[in-house]
Enzyme design. Sequence first.
Site, PDB file in Angstrom:
ATOM      1  N   GLU A 171       0.796  -1.235   0.000  1.00 21.28           N
ATOM      2  CA  GLU A 171       0.000   0.000   0.000  1.00 21.28           C
ATOM      3  C   GLU A 171       0.826   1.281   0.000  1.00 21.28           C
ATOM      4  OE1 GLU A 171      -2.946  -0.108   3.095  1.00 21.28           O
ATOM      5  OE2 GLU A 171      -3.929  -1.878   2.275  1.00 21.28           O
ATOM      6  N   GLU A 354      -5.486  -8.527   0.595  1.00 17.30           N
ATOM      7  CA  GLU A 354      -6.150  -8.245   1.881  1.00 17.30           C
ATOM      8  C   GLU A 354      -7.610  -7.934   1.621  1.00 17.30           C
ATOM      9  OE1 GLU A 354      -4.549  -5.055   4.305  1.00 17.30           O
ATOM     10  OE2 GLU A 354      -2.499  -5.776   3.981  1.00 17.30           O
TER      11      GLU A 354
HETATM   12  C1  FCB Z   1      -4.639  -2.049   5.434  1.00 19.36           C
HETATM   13  C2  FCB Z   1      -3.269  -2.428   5.936  1.00 19.36           C
HETATM   14  C3  FCB Z   1      -3.284  -3.509   6.982  1.00 19.36           C
HETATM   15  C4  FCB Z   1      -4.471  -3.414   7.909  1.00 19.36           C
HETATM   16  C5  FCB Z   1      -5.754  -3.197   7.170  1.00 19.36           C
HETATM   17  C6  FCB Z   1      -6.980  -3.105   8.043  1.00 19.36           C
HETATM   18  O1  FCB Z   1      -4.609  -0.742   4.952  1.00 19.36           O
HETATM   19  O2  FCB Z   1      -2.463  -2.877   4.888  1.00 19.36           O
HETATM   20  O3  FCB Z   1      -2.047  -3.467   7.645  1.00 19.36           O
HETATM   21  O4  FCB Z   1      -4.242  -2.476   8.887  1.00 19.36           O
HETATM   22  O5  FCB Z   1      -5.665  -2.061   6.369  1.00 19.36           O
END
Ligand code: FCB
Length: 445
Positions: A171, A354
């Site tokens: 990110e 994620e």
């Molecule tokens: C993302 C992050 C991860 C976590 C989630 C909820 O932005 O990559 O580390 O905190 O959000």
Amino acid sequence: MSFNLPADSRLARKDFLFGVATASFQIEGAAYEDGRTESIWDRFCATPGKVLGGDNGDVACDHYHRWPQDLDMIRKLGFDAYRFSIAWPRIEPQPGVWNQAGFDFYDRLVDGMLERGIRPVATLYHWDLPQYLGDRGGWVNRDTAYRFADYADQITRVLGDRVESYATLNEPWCAGFLSYRLGIHAPGLKDDRLGFQAAHHLLLGHGLALPAMRANAPKADHGIVLNFTPAYPATDSAEDRAAADYSDEENSHWYLQPLLTGEYPLAVRERHPEWMPTVYPGDMEILARPIDFLGINFYTRAVVKAGEHSDYESIPQDAPKTDIGWEIYPQALTDLMTGFKARYDNLPPIYISENGAADNTPVVDGVVDDQMRVGYYDQHLNAVHNAIEQGVDVRGYFAWSLMDNFEWAEGYSQRFGIVHVDYDSLVRTPKRSSAVFTDWLAQRR
Ligand code: FCB
């Protein structure tokens, strides 16, 4: 109880990768053990008012000591893969000093996965920048990109092809804009120009690191993880639609387009020449070095209208939300991926690296009945299924997160785990959602 996906779904095949994800700073603890030094997140946590409750990563989930038990848990839950990240300040605690104890920890962790039949998926930078680099400007300093490439070379030399997939960065939108432009994450600066400069150096570091990574791990896949919060117009007006489009150029395509085409989006360059980063000749070719996969982190969407004094303004929605206040809108995940496929003819294979929900349901009589999270996963797995049906090449899905952990500026207040962590006893308790995953994973063909 299992997820409601069509029986013939691509996700129901055993070759679709299912994993859980974590990140070093959020779970490891052991902040100053075996030679690890301070990161910009340790410093940020120690700065009053920056992190909710004054929470820090000193102990976190104590994964640094409990990793064998955590890997056992991943295997028991039935996941194929584990996405973890490496703490740069363990590997290079002083400039140019490589710490054997740091290498050894990840060496054991990766071997521990292989012994248990868990496929290792590594992220080299999930925000814990060594503080000594923070002292020199962090990602605003061009030199940090070169330091990152050195670190990436060293760690991939040790782990090599035992790791099957490496992401350079997690990110860069957060590590760039949220950290240097919006002031929410470490180091907490609020400056548009510096935000864009930090973002450029992050992407430059990504590109600079790739050749050594490929040389050290020729059989592994190499890519990057980006996060997207796609914008939808608040009304059907031409102004609001244009505001939503512009927001996507600035927040999504600003990060993806240079990687795939070697050019930053024109819409942003034209509108805000005053924010543009210093780019050296040759940089854009480095940014656009080929990647084997794109990791997508997705949680929610934004609804925006044309702002009176800004390009776009977020409008809060009266709609279902997770406990952190993020709207649940799975359709955006499908739209996002079909939109990318339509725009980029060289879009690499995608992994959802994620996805998950903050659901703070407590333990009652030894049980965590996190029904909202179960529903969230069900809807988003279906959103992935729908994108695949529309021709997007998605190869895997990682739930965020294996266990409750340090949620950055929110401290320990938001629980994203499919396993509950009691922060006093550090006892792990699998939640209902983890059992639903286990059922789903067991019936794949
Ligand atoms: C993302 C992050 C991860 C976590 C989630 C909820 O932005 O990559 O580390 O905190 O959000």
